[in-house]
Design an enzyme around this catalytic site. Structure first.
Site, PDB file in Angstrom:
ATOM      1  N   CYS A   1      15.634 -19.098 -66.919  1.00  0.00           N
ATOM      2  CA  CYS A   1      14.442 -19.449 -66.148  1.00  0.00           C
ATOM      3  C   CYS A   1      14.301 -18.634 -64.863  1.00  0.00           C
ATOM      4  O   CYS A   1      13.221 -18.548 -64.302  1.00  0.00           O
ATOM      5  CB  CYS A   1      14.447 -20.939 -65.804  1.00  0.00           C
TER       6      CYS A   1
ATOM      7  N   GLN B   1      18.783 -28.558 -71.658  1.00  0.00           N
ATOM      8  CA  GLN B   1      18.290 -28.886 -70.322  1.00  0.00           C
ATOM      9  C   GLN B   1      18.035 -30.381 -70.139  1.00  0.00           C
ATOM     10  O   GLN B   1      18.253 -30.918 -69.043  1.00  0.00           O
ATOM     11  CB  GLN B   1      17.020 -28.091 -70.040  1.00  0.00           C
TER      12      GLN B   1
ATOM     13  N   ARG C   1      -2.829 -32.647 -63.352  1.00  0.00           N
ATOM     14  CA  ARG C   1      -3.578 -33.773 -63.917  1.00  0.00           C
ATOM     15  C   ARG C   1      -4.106 -34.644 -62.779  1.00  0.00           C
ATOM     16  O   ARG C   1      -3.342 -35.333 -62.100  1.00  0.00           O
ATOM     17  CB  ARG C   1      -2.676 -34.588 -64.847  1.00  0.00           C
TER      18      ARG C   1
ATOM     19  N   SER D   1       9.034 -30.036 -66.400  1.00  0.00           N
ATOM     20  CA  SER D   1       8.084 -28.939 -66.243  1.00  0.00           C
ATOM     21  C   SER D   1       7.258 -28.771 -67.514  1.00  0.00           C
ATOM     22  O   SER D   1       7.692 -29.115 -68.606  1.00  0.00           O
ATOM     23  CB  SER D   1       8.832 -27.638 -65.937  1.00  0.00           C
TER      24      SER D   1
ATOM     25  N   HIS E   1       5.552 -23.946 -66.000  1.00  0.00           N
ATOM     26  CA  HIS E   1       6.753 -23.124 -65.880  1.00  0.00           C
ATOM     27  C   HIS E   1       6.772 -22.080 -67.001  1.00  0.00           C
ATOM     28  O   HIS E   1       7.435 -22.259 -68.014  1.00  0.00           O
ATOM     29  CB  HIS E   1       7.978 -24.046 -65.958  1.00  0.00           C
TER      30      HIS E   1
ATOM     31  N   CYS F   1      16.995 -23.416 -60.918  1.00  0.00           N
ATOM     32  CA  CYS F   1      18.071 -23.613 -61.891  1.00  0.00           C
ATOM     33  C   CYS F   1      17.820 -22.728 -63.102  1.00  0.00           C
ATOM     34  O   CYS F   1      16.679 -22.404 -63.430  1.00  0.00           O
ATOM     35  CB  CYS F   1      18.172 -25.076 -62.289  1.00  0.00           C
TER      36      CYS F   1
ATOM     37  N   GLY G   1      19.543 -21.459 -67.201  1.00  0.00           N
ATOM     38  CA  GLY G   1      20.452 -21.715 -68.296  1.00  0.00           C
ATOM     39  C   GLY G   1      21.830 -21.129 -68.025  1.00  0.00           C
ATOM     40  O   GLY G   1      21.965 -20.083 -67.390  1.00  0.00           O
TER      41      GLY G   1
END
Length: 385
Positions: free
Chosen positions: A89, A159, A214, A240, A341, A371, A373
């Protein structure tokens, strides 16, 4: 050591899953923002020495060194090379680090850093599976690794499991997470309504603004969602959004600034990356931030703004608990829970927003972390000029 300056930074709007950008080839997404960046920077594209792009799940239309493909798809000079980075990420934040390091080493003067991801076309490994079936040692990149299994056993590696472990370790309730998620949407909607993103956005056809926030979400609606994992508290509302998008920035040396008559908007004050437990996976921003502050001799209170990727609500809430950062300075325009994301692009997307918000508010220092992986986290501190 030589300085690395940010000359300009732009991003596409972030499209939601199967939204307005879903059918766009990733190379064309990246090309769109690269064309706009070079046009607005008023630099001869042939002077760029490398294009460093973040992208993960580099298969199908994202395979074959997407950095190079994006540049060529934009009609830009063939003599300029490109390289694609995968730090999960944090891939495009790492692209910024590599670009800045090239400039700071004195071996390069103009480098483009960016990233692209179309998750509608190529979901991440976990997203393509049925909820409740975590990616573990029976498949995926860990399959057959005796060394991995000897060290980490059969612990699930995904995750959602990591986010759940963080929520439990730091005592973060589902209600805490949902309140945080609601605030992310509210802040994002406010930012859109106030036009805070307008200078950083490059509209793509009919997609002129971020599609994720939203306006009608409520705590009551969030409370109706089932947890992703059995017996867990993490829901889609606290996670995300699957997204599509691209972002790019131009990094320059002091020599390039003078030779090309450029006006730097910020300088890279610090860059580092750290790692920790790959099973918990998502808590590395905590030690990575501590490491960065120690190396710079700064405190979290020196940061006028912070962007920490909202991969999951407990990632940010645990980080806030450990750092003591003022929530009013963190993700002030919402985060990935609301805005999305697009994995390989998010690092530069966040830094683009951080730069523009520092300029809007008159802040000096901004810290970005996320963060990644494998239990990793990049930290970048920029100084507005």
């Amino acid at each position: 050591m030589a300085e690395a300056y940010i000359i300009d930074a732009l991003r596409t709007p972030v499209g939601r899953r199967n939204g307005g950008l879903a059918a766009v080839h990733p190379a064309d997404l990246g090309a769109h923002v690269l064309s706009a960046l070079m046009s607005r920077s008023d630099v001869d594209p042939a002077e760029v020495e490398d294009v460093v792009f973040g992208c993960l799940d580099a298969v199908g239309p994202q395979a074959g060194d997407i950095a190079r493909t994006c540049w060529l798809a934009a009609g830009l000079p063939e003599e300029v090379p490109g390289v694609t980075v995968d730090r999960q990420c944090g891939s495009s934040q790492q692209a910024v680090h590599f670009a800045a390091q090239g400039v700071m080493s004195g071996t390069q003067d103009l480098v483009v850093a960016g990233g692209v991801q179309n998750m509608s076309q190529i979901p991440i490994a976990f997203a393509s599976r049925q909820a409740g079936e975590p990616l573990g040692l029976t498949e995926g990149p860990f399959l057959g690794s005796k060394g991995w299994q000897a060290r980490y056993g059969d612990s699930p590696v995904n995750q959602f499991h990591g986010a759940q472990l963080i929520a439990e370790k730091w005592g973060i309730s589902r209600e805490d997470m949902e309140r945080f998620a609601l605030r992310s949407h509210q802040r994002a909607v406010r930012a859109i309504d106030e036009g805070r993103f307008e200078r950083e956005l490059v509209p793509f056809g009919a997609v002129t603004t971020d599609e994720g926030p939203r306006r009608d979400t409520t705590l009551e609606k969030m409370a109706t969602l089932a947890p992703v994992l059995p017996e867990g508290t993490i829901t889609a509302a606290c996670s995300s959004q699957v997204s599509d998008g691209a972002a790019a920035m131009l990094i320059a040396s002091e020599r390039a600034v003078h030779e090309h008559g450029l006006t730097p908007r910020a300088r890279i004050h610090h860059l580092s990356v750290r790692g920790e437990d790959p099973i918990r996976m998502l808590s590395a921003p905590i030690p990575a931030t501590a490491y960065a502050l120690k190396k710079t001799g700064m405190s979290i209170d020196d940061m006028d703004l912070v962007e920490i990727n909202e991969a999951f609500a407990p990632v940010v809430l645990a980080w806030l608990k450990e750092t003591g950062a003022d929530p009013a300075r963190v993700n002030v325009n919402g985060g990935a829970i609301a805005l999305g994301h697009p994995l390989g692009a998010t690092g530069v997307k966040l830094m683009t927003t951080l730069l523009h918000e520092l300029e809007r508010t008159g802040g000096r220092y901004g810290l970005q972390t996320m963060c990644e992986g494998g239990g990793q986290a990049n930290v970048t501190i920029i100084e507005r000029l």
